[in-house]
Design a protein around this motif. Structure first.
Motif, PDB file in Angstrom:
ATOM      1  N   LYS A  82      50.542  50.264  44.786  1.00  0.00           N
ATOM      2  CA  LYS A  82      49.708  48.949  44.908  1.00  0.00           C
ATOM      3  C   LYS A  82      48.675  48.982  43.986  1.00  0.00           C
ATOM      4  CE  LYS A  82      50.234  48.229  49.844  1.00  0.00           C
ATOM      5  NZ  LYS A  82      49.385  47.786  51.058  1.00  0.00           N
ATOM      6  N   PHE A  83      48.866  47.939  42.915  1.00  0.00           N
ATOM      7  CA  PHE A  83      47.924  47.704  41.849  1.00  0.00           C
ATOM      8  C   PHE A  83      46.924  46.526  42.472  1.00  0.00           C
ATOM      9  CE2 PHE A  83      51.999  49.011  39.929  1.00  0.00           C
ATOM     10  CZ  PHE A  83      51.166  49.632  38.898  1.00  0.00           C
ATOM     11  N   LYS A  84      45.784  46.483  42.019  1.00  0.00           N
ATOM     12  CA  LYS A  84      44.749  45.722  42.651  1.00  0.00           C
ATOM     13  C   LYS A  84      43.945  44.852  41.409  1.00  0.00           C
ATOM     14  CE  LYS A  84      44.540  47.599  47.194  1.00  0.00           C
ATOM     15  NZ  LYS A  84      44.421  46.399  48.289  1.00  0.00           N
ATOM     16  N   PHE A  85      43.791  43.625  41.396  1.00  0.00           N
ATOM     17  CA  PHE A  85      43.162  43.035  40.295  1.00  0.00           C
ATOM     18  C   PHE A  85      42.007  42.237  40.773  1.00  0.00           C
ATOM     19  CE2 PHE A  85      47.432  44.145  39.063  1.00  0.00           C
ATOM     20  CZ  PHE A  85      47.243  44.933  38.229  1.00  0.00           C
ATOM     21  N   ILE A  86      41.114  41.945  40.090  1.00  0.00           N
ATOM     22  CA  ILE A  86      40.114  40.694  40.524  1.00  0.00           C
ATOM     23  C   ILE A  86      40.112  39.636  39.228  1.00  0.00           C
ATOM     24  CG2 ILE A  86      37.821  39.994  41.155  1.00  0.00           C
ATOM     25  CD1 ILE A  86      38.503  41.669  43.529  1.00  0.00           C
ATOM     26  N   VAL A  87      40.085  38.393  39.549  1.00  0.00           N
ATOM     27  CA  VAL A  87      40.003  37.418  38.614  1.00  0.00           C
ATOM     28  C   VAL A  87      38.851  36.238  39.146  1.00  0.00           C
ATOM     29  CG1 VAL A  87      42.072  37.865  37.332  1.00  0.00           C
ATOM     30  CG2 VAL A  87      42.011  36.180  39.098  1.00  0.00           C
ATOM     31  N   LYS A  88      38.546  35.716  38.281  1.00  0.00           N
ATOM     32  CA  LYS A  88      37.704  34.369  38.623  1.00  0.00           C
ATOM     33  C   LYS A  88      38.585  33.469  39.126  1.00  0.00           C
ATOM     34  CE  LYS A  88      33.381  34.873  36.084  1.00  0.00           C
ATOM     35  NZ  LYS A  88      32.183  34.373  35.398  1.00  0.00           N
ATOM     36  N   PHE A 123      47.799  37.364  47.172  1.00  0.00           N
ATOM     37  CA  PHE A 123      46.617  36.703  46.554  1.00  0.00           C
ATOM     38  C   PHE A 123      45.794  36.250  47.522  1.00  0.00           C
ATOM     39  CE2 PHE A 123      50.509  35.527  44.268  1.00  0.00           C
ATOM     40  CZ  PHE A 123      50.097  35.907  42.938  1.00  0.00           C
ATOM     41  N   LYS A 124      44.119  36.628  47.388  1.00  0.00           N
ATOM     42  CA  LYS A 124      43.173  36.440  48.447  1.00  0.00           C
ATOM     43  C   LYS A 124      41.984  35.921  47.610  1.00  0.00           C
ATOM     44  CE  LYS A 124      40.851  38.350  52.309  1.00  0.00           C
ATOM     45  NZ  LYS A 124      40.503  39.412  53.163  1.00  0.00           N
ATOM     46  N   GLU A 125      41.763  34.645  48.049  1.00  0.00           N
ATOM     47  CA  GLU A 125      40.297  34.256  47.755  1.00  0.00           C
ATOM     48  C   GLU A 125      39.121  34.908  48.228  1.00  0.00           C
ATOM     49  OE1 GLU A 125      39.344  31.014  45.922  1.00  0.00           O
ATOM     50  OE2 GLU A 125      41.611  30.329  45.514  1.00  0.00           O
ATOM     51  N   SER A 126      38.096  35.274  47.510  1.00  0.00           N
ATOM     52  CA  SER A 126      36.942  35.609  48.152  1.00  0.00           C
ATOM     53  C   SER A 126      36.194  34.541  49.103  1.00  0.00           C
ATOM     54  CB  SER A 126      35.725  35.946  47.067  1.00  0.00           C
ATOM     55  OG  SER A 126      35.522  34.882  46.349  1.00  0.00           O
ATOM     56  N   GLY A 184      35.079  31.633  47.539  1.00  0.00           N
ATOM     57  CA  GLY A 184      35.670  30.920  46.643  1.00  0.00           C
ATOM     58  C   GLY A 184      35.754  31.046  45.039  1.00  0.00           C
ATOM     59  N   LYS A 185      34.866  31.994  44.615  1.00  0.00           N
ATOM     60  CA  LYS A 185      34.629  32.100  43.124  1.00  0.00           C
ATOM     61  C   LYS A 185      35.591  33.230  42.665  1.00  0.00           C
ATOM     62  CE  LYS A 185      30.715  33.285  39.947  1.00  0.00           C
ATOM     63  NZ  LYS A 185      29.523  33.844  39.932  1.00  0.00           N
ATOM     64  N   TYR A 186      36.239  34.216  43.265  1.00  0.00           N
ATOM     65  CA  TYR A 186      37.148  35.213  42.804  1.00  0.00           C
ATOM     66  C   TYR A 186      38.230  35.288  43.641  1.00  0.00           C
ATOM     67  CZ  TYR A 186      33.118  36.804  40.218  1.00  0.00           C
ATOM     68  OH  TYR A 186      31.930  36.940  39.328  1.00  0.00           O
ATOM     69  N   LYS A 187      39.467  35.907  42.986  1.00  0.00           N
ATOM     70  CA  LYS A 187      40.586  35.928  43.833  1.00  0.00           C
ATOM     71  C   LYS A 187      41.128  37.255  43.530  1.00  0.00           C
ATOM     72  CE  LYS A 187      43.501  32.632  43.589  1.00  0.00           C
ATOM     73  NZ  LYS A 187      44.510  31.504  43.296  1.00  0.00           N
ATOM     74  N   SER A 188      41.439  37.767  44.633  1.00  0.00           N
ATOM     75  CA  SER A 188      42.040  39.292  44.459  1.00  0.00           C
ATOM     76  C   SER A 188      43.457  39.150  44.298  1.00  0.00           C
ATOM     77  CB  SER A 188      41.594  40.480  45.544  1.00  0.00           C
ATOM     78  OG  SER A 188      42.190  39.899  46.669  1.00  0.00           O
TER      79      SER A 188
END
Length: 106
Positions: free
Chosen positions: A39-45, A67-70, A73-77
Motif C-alpha cells: 500500500k502506497f500512501k500519498f497526500i495532495v491538496k 481517495f479520501k478527503e480530509s 476538505g483541504k487535502y486528499k489522501s
C-alpha cells in the motif's frame, strides 16, 4: 503484509536521493516480504487534481485506488494497493511519484 508504520521518514538519513532510497529499501526488506500487495500512501491538496498523474504511474497494474478527503476538505489522501515483486519495485514507484509536483509521500 507487515506494518509499514514502523518505517518513518524521520528515520531516513539526510543527504542525496541515493542514500534516502537505499536506506528506505533496506528498511522495507526488514519489515516486508516480497512478492506481496503493498500500500502506497500519498497526500495532495484537493484543488490540485493530481490523482490522474498518480493513476497513470500505476496504470499497468491491477491497482486499487482509495481517495479520501480530509475533514476540512483541504487535502486528499490517496492509497494505492498494488502487487509488487520486490523492494526495488516499491522504490521505483516512489521515485516515479516523487517527480509529480506537490505530492507528499507517506
Amino acid at each position: 503484509m507487515s506494518d509499514i508504520s514502523n518505517i518513518n521518514v524521520q528515520d531516513m538519513e539526510d543527504g542525496n536521493d541515493k542514500d534516502f532510497y537505499q536506506n528506505f529499501k533496506e528498511k522495507l526488506l526488514d519489515v516486508e516480504q516480497f512478492p506481496s500487495v503493498y500500500k502506497f500512501k500519498f497526500i495532495v491538496k484537493s484543488d490540485l487534481n493530481k490523482e490522474p498523474e498518480i493513476e497513470k504511474i500505476f496504470e499497468q497494474t491491477n491497482s486499487k485506488f482509495t481517495f479520501k478527503e480530509s475533514s476540512g476538505g483541504k487535502y486528499k489522501s490517496i492509497t494505492v494497493a498494488t502487487y509488487v515483486q520486490s523492494a526495488d519495485e516499491v522504490v521505483n514507484y516512489y521515485k516515479s511519484v516523487s517527480e509529480i509536483e506537490s505530492v507528499m509521500m507517506l
